[in-house]
Scaffold this active site. Sequence first.
Site, PDB file in Angstrom:
ATOM      1  N   THR A 317      51.401  67.538  36.384  1.00 13.69           N
ATOM      2  CA  THR A 317      50.511  66.608  36.760  1.00 13.69           C
ATOM      3  C   THR A 317      51.277  65.122  36.809  1.00 13.69           C
ATOM      4  O   THR A 317      52.149  64.909  35.937  1.00 13.69           O
ATOM      5  CB  THR A 317      49.368  66.472  36.075  1.00 13.69           C
ATOM      6  N   PHE A 319      50.985  61.095  36.515  1.00 15.39           N
ATOM      7  CA  PHE A 319      50.011  60.088  35.956  1.00 15.39           C
ATOM      8  C   PHE A 319      50.731  58.861  36.593  1.00 15.39           C
ATOM      9  O   PHE A 319      51.845  58.812  36.397  1.00 15.39           O
ATOM     10  CB  PHE A 319      49.859  60.004  34.661  1.00 15.39           C
TER      11      PHE A 319
END
Length: 443
Positions: A317, A319
């Site tokens: 992921t 960010f």
Amino acid sequence: MQSLTSPGLDLKSSIRTASSPGYYPTHHRVGRGGLVIQCVSRYDANVNANSNTSAAQTNGLNFGSGQVGRARHEWQSACAILASKVVSQQQDTEKSNGGADGIAAVNGHPTLDLVPVKDQSKSPAPLPKPLSITDLSPAPMHGSQLRVAYQGVPGAYSEAAAGKAYPNCEAIPCDQFEVAFQAVELWIADRAVLPVENSLGGSIHRNYDLLLRHRLHIVGEVQLPVHHCLLALPGVRKEYLNRVISHPQALSQCEHTLTKMGLNVIREAVDDTAGAAEYIAMNNLRDTAAIASARAAELYGMQILADGIQDDSGNVTRFVMLAREPIIPRTDRPFKTSIVFAHEKGTSVLFKVLSAFAFRNISLTKIESRPHRNRPIRLVDDANVGTAKHFEYMFYVDFEASMAEVRAQNALAEVQEFTSFLRVLGSYPMDMTPWTPSSAGGD
């Protein structure tokens, strides 16, 4: 002017709160018993300046004729006298009424404004409660720990990303993505770390919309490998489970693994992964499991039934780190720049915009389209087929170049010629941290 002890002088009219009209605060003293004595002076313009009234001598204090508090030093001296009289009378009152709350009068006058000093010390909770839309707190003092907002509860992957982006920071949990944006805008937090895309689940569209709505700047990025675990209460076996709860993306990232494990149970979506573990622990749900991190299991007293249950080991992921002010772009390390643009003629100019980067050998790492909220539909009149409707979009683009480079500046100058709206969301260092993907079933 009369003596302080004279019954003709009304202390009630001389000692009031600072909000009273015509009164000006001059001095504060803290007496015994945690009492704040607030002295104010009043200048009465209607006093006859030609009054022949002689000055009164009170305990060696000379008050000017015809005025109360004519000089600042006189009132500071009066404060000292009042403080000593309050302390002496407080000692007598404590014996009869049992404390500072029993003070009823000073020098025979029953209404003296005394403000108790409250004890503001509170022991911190072991796990902070997520900020809601109504929460406010003061900005951190100079030199204090950096405060970083994230969405979720302690144990969420966003908390781990905040710790990776800003080691030793004070992580502030927020119950919604928008609350994290507002926490930075209102100086509740210094930074925000929020997810924008996942290698398996794709883009987090909500945060792309919030990037356009708010005026924060992207100042960095961090990529976090995601390692999912199946959590349940201690003593619960997989055969007892009737449902599995987690964030929608976590459920989709573990769909095939759960099927291979024989867990043909109800799969229910909740706000975040760690919140699912917290919900099970708080409600003692022995027929429900959660997909969350190993840290969430440790925080909420859960046991790990299965480790590394993500379908693909390359589960990462991305960010972004948000701040109120942008950083100064540099050229001594790899940088990435994020922009958003739109055009009145729809997607017909997209090729021209992309060509501005291709001609300058600038690599694009991301392109995302989102509906144009202000004008989602464009009408085109055509004599042959009537009125045609086209959807309007905003385009988000990430490219590998710093705004300090001339080629990036020239590329955006050309893009601006083809677009009706262009905004640079940030130019920031790329996350070059190497990582090793974990295989399913273990680290």
